[in-house]
Enzyme design. Sequence first.
Site, short mmCIF file in Angstrom:
data_model
loop_
_atom_site.label_atom_id
_atom_site.label_comp_id
_atom_site.label_asym_id
_atom_site.label_seq_id
_atom_site.Cartn_x
_atom_site.Cartn_y
_atom_site.Cartn_z
N GLY A 115 -0.34 -2.29 6.48
CA GLY A 115 -0.19 -3.53 7.24
C GLY A 115 -1.44 -4.36 7.09
O GLY A 115 -2.25 -4.12 6.19
N GLY B 65 -4.76 -5.02 7.31
CA GLY B 65 -5.82 -4.05 7.51
C GLY B 65 -6.84 -4.39 8.58
O GLY B 65 -7.31 -3.51 9.31
N THR C 161 0.83 -1.20 0.00
CA THR C 161 0.00 0.00 0.00
C THR C 161 0.87 1.25 0.00
O THR C 161 1.98 1.23 0.50
CB THR C 161 -0.87 -0.05 1.27
OG1 THR C 161 -1.80 -1.10 1.11
CG2 THR C 161 -1.60 1.24 1.55
N1 ASP Z 1 -3.58 -2.21 4.77
C1 ASP Z 1 -3.85 -2.74 3.46
C2 ASP Z 1 -5.10 -3.57 3.51
O1 ASP Z 1 -5.28 -4.32 4.45
C3 ASP Z 1 -2.74 -3.61 2.96
C4 ASP Z 1 -1.40 -2.94 2.91
O2 ASP Z 1 -1.08 -2.11 3.75
O3 ASP Z 1 -0.63 -3.26 1.98
O4 ASP Z 1 -5.87 -3.53 2.56
#
Ligand code: ASP
Length: 315
Positions: free
Chosen positions: A234, A236, A182
């Site tokens: 992280g 999510g 992300t």
């Molecule tokens: N936080 C994002 C999600 O759970 C994933 C990421 O941070 O890459 O969709």
Amino acid sequence: MSKFTIAIHGGAGTILKEDMTADLEMAYTEALKVALEAGYGVLEEEGSAVNAVKAALVILEDNVLFNAGRGAVFTKKGVQEMDAAIMDGKTLDAGSVAGVRNVRNPIELATEVMRNSNHVFLSGKGANDFAIKQGVKLEPDEYFFSQFRYDQWKAIRDSDNYSLDHTHQRLEELMKDKKFGTVGAVACDQKGNIAAATSTGGMTNKKYGRIGDSPLIGCGTYANNKTCGISCTGHGEMFIRVVAAYDVSCLMEYKGLSLQEAMDIVVHEKLVTIKGEGGMIGVDANGNAALVFNSAGMYRAMKSSDGGNLVALYK
Ligand code: ASP
């Protein structure tokens, strides 16, 4: 003029030097630098924090290395469904989109929601209809195709497993080997106004319209001039459960903690308690930045008018 600062991230997780090739390391470093400079340039020219975080995110969304925009991961159905949010800490205006398809820059669409709709959060087909109405740039499916994302998905598409960006193990196993790609940015401009933005493709092989923390105001994204701007990355589900971004703001507002102290509590205590792996970036209204993670690494960078400058991948 107050101190102005921007910080960005390109995801957290098991980012280890031994797993990286020199070329890939350079590609990530360069990508972070380009996005950082784009955002910093806006601040330097007395632009707003909102425009700075948007400028940085557009560049990261256009780069296939990150799980957002062009590089978004594949869902169970073999398409990309993207989430994004932006928030203006001066007015508490916010815009979010979830499950949008074929939108080149979901952060542009979230900004349209914030500025030109009566709403905060649009999802799915309705959000796509709004993109068309606002003239937000769309791209065909091929634009979002990349072989390495396809291979990640192919490895698990016939199973019920879902995975965080580059991983393709069962959920228990992927706790050992995961990366979250992300992207996010936070900024404090010359007037002391704060903004935060986050954009993601979510999880590989996600289904049932799964949405993570990124587009949820207060969970993955939050900004308030009184306290801070935060963008998270992280697993999510855990960031939603601890209401991570708003909790940092609350610790600052109600307990009088500094940005760094508040972020340390949320990332190293509250998230760790429920096995929530990842990190976050933050700024406060004095232009201080903090970049905190409990994973092996986080693609991250920051630049401040007082000379602060950092681009880093590992712990
Ligand atoms: N936080 C994002 C999600 O759970 C994933 C990421 O941070 O890459 O969709």
